[in-house]
Design an enzyme around this catalytic site. Structure first.
Site, short mmCIF file in Angstrom:
data_model
loop_
_atom_site.label_atom_id
_atom_site.label_comp_id
_atom_site.label_asym_id
_atom_site.label_seq_id
_atom_site.Cartn_x
_atom_site.Cartn_y
_atom_site.Cartn_z
N ARG A 104 7.24 5.48 -0.07
CA ARG A 104 6.64 6.58 -0.24
C ARG A 104 4.91 6.63 0.38
O ARG A 104 4.29 6.02 0.10
CB ARG A 104 6.70 6.96 -1.76
CG ARG A 104 6.25 8.44 -1.94
CD ARG A 104 6.16 8.68 -3.48
NE ARG A 104 5.25 7.67 -4.24
CZ ARG A 104 3.96 8.06 -4.74
NH1 ARG A 104 3.54 9.14 -4.35
NH2 ARG A 104 3.35 6.96 -5.02
N GLU B 116 -5.71 8.89 1.54
CA GLU B 116 -5.39 7.68 0.83
C GLU B 116 -4.49 7.09 2.14
O GLU B 116 -4.49 7.61 3.14
CB GLU B 116 -4.33 8.26 -0.33
CG GLU B 116 -4.99 8.98 -1.44
CD GLU B 116 -4.17 9.29 -2.44
OE1 GLU B 116 -3.99 8.34 -3.47
OE2 GLU B 116 -3.35 10.27 -2.58
N HIS C 61 1.82 -0.16 -6.71
CA HIS C 61 0.71 0.29 -6.33
C HIS C 61 -0.23 -0.94 -6.30
O HIS C 61 -0.11 -1.78 -6.96
CB HIS C 61 0.02 1.33 -7.40
CG HIS C 61 -1.07 2.05 -6.84
ND1 HIS C 61 -2.32 1.44 -6.63
CD2 HIS C 61 -1.17 3.31 -6.75
CE1 HIS C 61 -2.92 2.47 -6.26
NE2 HIS C 61 -2.37 3.60 -6.14
N HIS D 283 5.00 1.28 -9.52
CA HIS D 283 4.46 2.60 -9.51
C HIS D 283 5.38 3.67 -9.37
O HIS D 283 5.23 4.64 -9.91
CB HIS D 283 3.45 2.46 -8.49
CG HIS D 283 2.53 3.80 -8.48
ND1 HIS D 283 1.94 4.21 -9.45
CD2 HIS D 283 2.40 4.60 -7.36
CE1 HIS D 283 1.16 5.34 -9.24
NE2 HIS D 283 1.49 5.63 -7.88
N ARG E 41 0.62 1.00 1.65
CA ARG E 41 0.81 0.49 0.12
C ARG E 41 1.38 -1.06 0.09
O ARG E 41 0.80 -1.96 -0.58
CB ARG E 41 1.17 1.35 -0.77
CG ARG E 41 0.29 2.25 -1.41
CD ARG E 41 0.92 3.16 -2.55
NE ARG E 41 0.03 4.18 -2.69
CZ ARG E 41 0.22 5.07 -3.40
NH1 ARG E 41 1.40 5.17 -4.10
NH2 ARG E 41 -0.64 5.98 -3.89
C1 SIN Z 1 -3.05 7.17 -6.33
O1 SIN Z 1 -3.96 7.82 -6.67
O2 SIN Z 1 -3.62 6.17 -5.69
C2 SIN Z 1 -1.66 7.48 -6.60
C3 SIN Z 1 -1.16 8.43 -5.89
C4 SIN Z 1 0.28 8.36 -5.46
O3 SIN Z 1 0.92 7.23 -5.98
O4 SIN Z 1 0.85 9.31 -4.86
#
Ligand code: SIN
Length: 537
Positions: free
Chosen positions: A391, A125, A254, A356, A298
Site C-alpha cells: 500500500r 511520505e 511500518h 501496520h 515502506r
Molecule cells: C504514517 O503516518 O506513517 C502512516 C500513514 C499510513 O500508514 O498510511
C-alpha cells in the site's frame, strides 16, 4: 430485530447492519441512512478502531501541480505490479470529491502558514512523487476524521451498538433463496444478519444486507501499530461464511514504530520532513540501500531496519533533531516520545518495524460486493485491489472513504430493486470454527510464531514450520462468550490462511519477502481477474 414475510418486506424500509465504526463503516452508514434502517455494531467504543490512530493523513490529488494520473502512477508503482488499475483509477479520481465532503463535515485539514483560506499544508511520505498528504491537527488526522464522522452519525438516524462483538455472519443456508438472491461461492447461501456478543450474551440480528468494515488484523503480530481491537473478526467470519479472500500474504510492516511497549507509530511524514535513520554507529544506512534513502517504499525501509537490527542486536535510531517545529507538526508523536522518556527534539529515538496494514482481505468488486450475496466489505477488511502487493502511504483512509461511499450507493440501489430484498429463512451461523482442542495457544504464542515465520522475511522452511504448528493448535469457542478467546480463534484461522498464501507465493514482491525466492517471478505477476459471477449482493 425480527424477520418479516416477503410481502411485508416490500412495504418496509430495508435494514442494513454495518459492522465496524472506523472511516469506512461510518461513511457507509451515513450513505445508507436515508434509504435504510442502519445499525452500526462495534466491538468497543465507537471511536476505538484504527482510524483514529492514523497520523500521516489522506493522500489525494488536490495540490496545485498534482494530478490524478500522478497519484495513480505512484499507487501502482507501490503495488509492485499487483494493483488493479481500474480500482486505482477509481480511488484516485474520486478521492478529491470525497475529501471535499469531509471538509463539509467539518474536518479542518491543516493549511499552509499564512494561507488560511488557501492551500493545504500537504505532507510527503515514502514512494509519493510529490507532497499530497493532507493532515489535520498536525499528526492527528485520523482523530479529526473520526470525530467529524461520529458527530455526523450521532446526529443521524443511525443506531450504534457499542461493545458488541461480531461472532459470526448468519446465512440462510439455502443456495438461491430469494428472488435473484444468488448464493455464496460454496453454496452456503446468503448473509441474512449477524450473531453478536453483547453484554455477555449471544444475540442474532437479522438484516437485508451486512456491511463488513471491521478493519485489519495487526494483532496477528506481537509488534503492531494497530489497536487491540484489530483481531480480524470480520475477515474470519467472512471466511467461515464461504467468502473469497485475496492477497492474504501481503502484510505491510511500518518501518518506524517507537521501540517501546505498545509500538506507537512514528509517522513516515517525519521522514518526509527531513528526519533520517541511523544505525547504532550513527551511520545513515538507508543511503546505501535505495536511491530514495529514508523515503524508499515502506517494505524496503522496514526490511533494511530489520537487517540492521539483526546485525547489531539493537533498534535503529530515528534522528528528527533537525526537523523544524517538531512539536507543533507532530504533537501525537511528541507525546508518545515524552511518555516513553525521550525528548526527540534533542536526541534520536529508537524505532523498529511493526505490523501496520493488511493489504489482503475479503475480495470485492468496485462497489464492495463480495462473493457471498448479502455481504459487502469496505475499508481494511476488504481487498479492492487498490494496494496490490504494497500500500502507498496514506491511501488507506482514502480507500475507506471512496469505496464505502460507492458501496453505500450501490447497496441503496440494490435494496430498492424488486429482487433486492429477501426473506431470511432460518438463519444459521457457520459451524466451521475449530472445536476440538489439541493445544490451545495463548495470544502471545500465536503472535510470536507469526512474527518469527510469517513476518518481514519468510522462507518455505519457516512457513512450513508455522503451518505445522498452527495445524496442531485449536481454540474451543463452542458456546464461548469470552471476547479474547473468540478473537484468538479468529486470529488462528486467519494465521492459517495467511501462512498458506505466503507458502504458495514463491517469489518476493512488495511486502511479501521470501529469502528462498528473493526476486519477483513472472509466474506471480498478475492478479486473478474478478468475474461478475464471483461477486454479487
Ligand atoms: C504514517 O503516518 O506513517 C502512516 C500513514 C499510513 O500508514 O498510511
Amino acid at each position: 430485530m425480527t424477520t418479516a414475510s416477503p410481502s411485508a418486506q416490500r412495504s418496509r424500509r430495508p435494514r442494513v447492519i454495518v459492522v465496524g465504526s472506523g472511516i469506512a463503516g461510518l461513511v457507509a452508514a451515513l450513505g445508507l441512512v436515508d434509504e435504510a434502517d442502519v445499525v452500526v455494531v462495534t466491538k468497543a467504543a465507537v471511536d476505538d478502531g484504527s482510524t483514529r490512530y492514523a497520523q500521516g493523513g489522506i493522500a489525494a490529488a488536490v495540490m496545485p501541480g498534482d494530478s490524478v494520473a500522478a497519484h495513480v502512477a505512484d499507487t501502482l508503482a507501490a503495488g509492485a505490479g499487483l494493483g488493479d488499475p481500474e480500482a486505482v483509477r477509481v480511488l484516485c479520481s474520486e478521492g478529491p470529491a470525497r475529501i471535499r465532503e469531509l471538509i463539509e463535515r467539518g474536518v479542518a485539514f491543516d493549511r499552509a502558514e499564512g494561507d488560511p483560506g488557501g492551500g493545504f499544508d500537504a505532507g510527503l511520505e515514502g514512494a509519493h512523487s510529490r507532497r499530497r498528504i493532507l493532515h489535520a491537527g498536525g499528526d492527528a488526522t485520523g482523530l479529526a476524521v473520526e470525530t467529524a464522522l461520529v458527530r455526523a452519525v450521532r446526529a443521524s438516524a443511525v443506531r450504534v451498538l457499542e461493545h458488541t462483538m461480531l461472532v459470526d455472519l448468519l446465512t440462510d443456508g439455502a443456495p438461491g433463496a430469494g428472488a435473484g438472491a444468488g448464493s455464496g461461492a460454496d453454496g452456503r447461501g446468503r448473509v441474512v444478519g449477524v450473531r453478536v456478543l453483547r453484554a455477555g450474551r449471544i444475540e442474532d440480528l437479522t438484516a437485508d444486507a451486512v456491511v463488513l468494515a471491521t478493519g485489519g488484523a495487526g494483532q496477528l503480530y506481537p509488534f503492531t501499530t494497530n489497536p487491540s481491537v484489530a483481531t480480524g473478526d470480520g475477515a474470519a467470519a467472512a471466511l467461515r461464511a464461504g467468502a473469497r479472500l485475496a492477497d492474504l500474504e501481503f502484510v505491510q510492516f511500518h518501518p518506524t514504530a517507537l521501540a517501546v511497549p505498545g509500538s506507537p507509530l512514528v509517522s513516515e511524514a517525519v521522514r518526509g520532513d527531513g528526519a533520517v535513520l541511523r544505525n547504532s554507529a550513527g551511520t545513515r544506512f538507508m543511503v546505501d540501500v535505495h536511491p530514495l534513502a529514508e523515503l524508499a517504499p515502506r517494505d524496503v525501509v522496514a526490511r533494511a531496519i530489520a537487517t540492521e537490527m539483526l546485525a547489531t542486536g539493537a533498534p535503529v535510531l530515528l534522528d528528527a533533531t533537525a526537523v523544524d517545529d517538531l512539536e507543533a507538526r507532530f504533537p501525537t508523536v511528541t507525546a508518545a516520545c515524552r511518555a516513553a522518556g525521550y525528548d526527540w527534539a534533542r536526541e534520536p529515538v529508537p524505532v523498529a518495524p511493526a505490523a501496520h496494514y493488511w493489504m489482503g482481505g475479503v475480495a470485492t468488486d468496485l462497489d464492495g460486493r463480495t462473493s457471498v450475496p448479502g455481504l459487502v466489505a469496505v475499508g481494511e477488511v476488504a481487498c479492492t485491489g487498490v494496494h496490490g502487493a504494497n500500500r502507498l502511504a496514506s491511501n488507506s483512509l482514502l480507500e475507506g472513504l471512496v469505496f464505502a461511499h460507492r458501496a453505500a450507493a450501490a447497496l441503496c440501489a440494490e435494496l430498492h430493486s424488486p429482487s433486492g430484498m429477501i426473506a431470511p429463512s432460518q438463519p444459521s451461523a457457520s459451524d466451521a470454527r475449530p472445536t476440538a482442542p489439541s493445544h490451545e495457544p495463548t495470544r502471545a504464542e500465536l503472535q510470536a510464531l507469526m512474527w518469527q515465520h510469517a513476518g518481514l522475511l519468510r522462507t518455505a522452511h519457516g512457513l512450513l514450520e508455522a503451518q505445522r504448528t498452527l495445524d496442531s493448535w485449536s481454540v474451543d469457542t463452542s458456546r464461548s462468550t469470552d471476547v479474547e478467546r473468540l478473537e484468538t480463534a479468529n486470529l488462528l484461522q486467519l494465521a492459517r490462511a495467511l501462512v498458506s498464501a505466503a507458502l504458495a507465493r514463491e517469489e518476493s514482491r512488495g511486502a511479501h519477502a521470501r529469502a528462498d525466492f528473493p526476486l519477483p517471478s513472472p509466474d506471480f505477476a498478475t492478479r486473478p481477474r474478478r468475474t461478475r459471477e464471483e461477486v454479487s449482493v
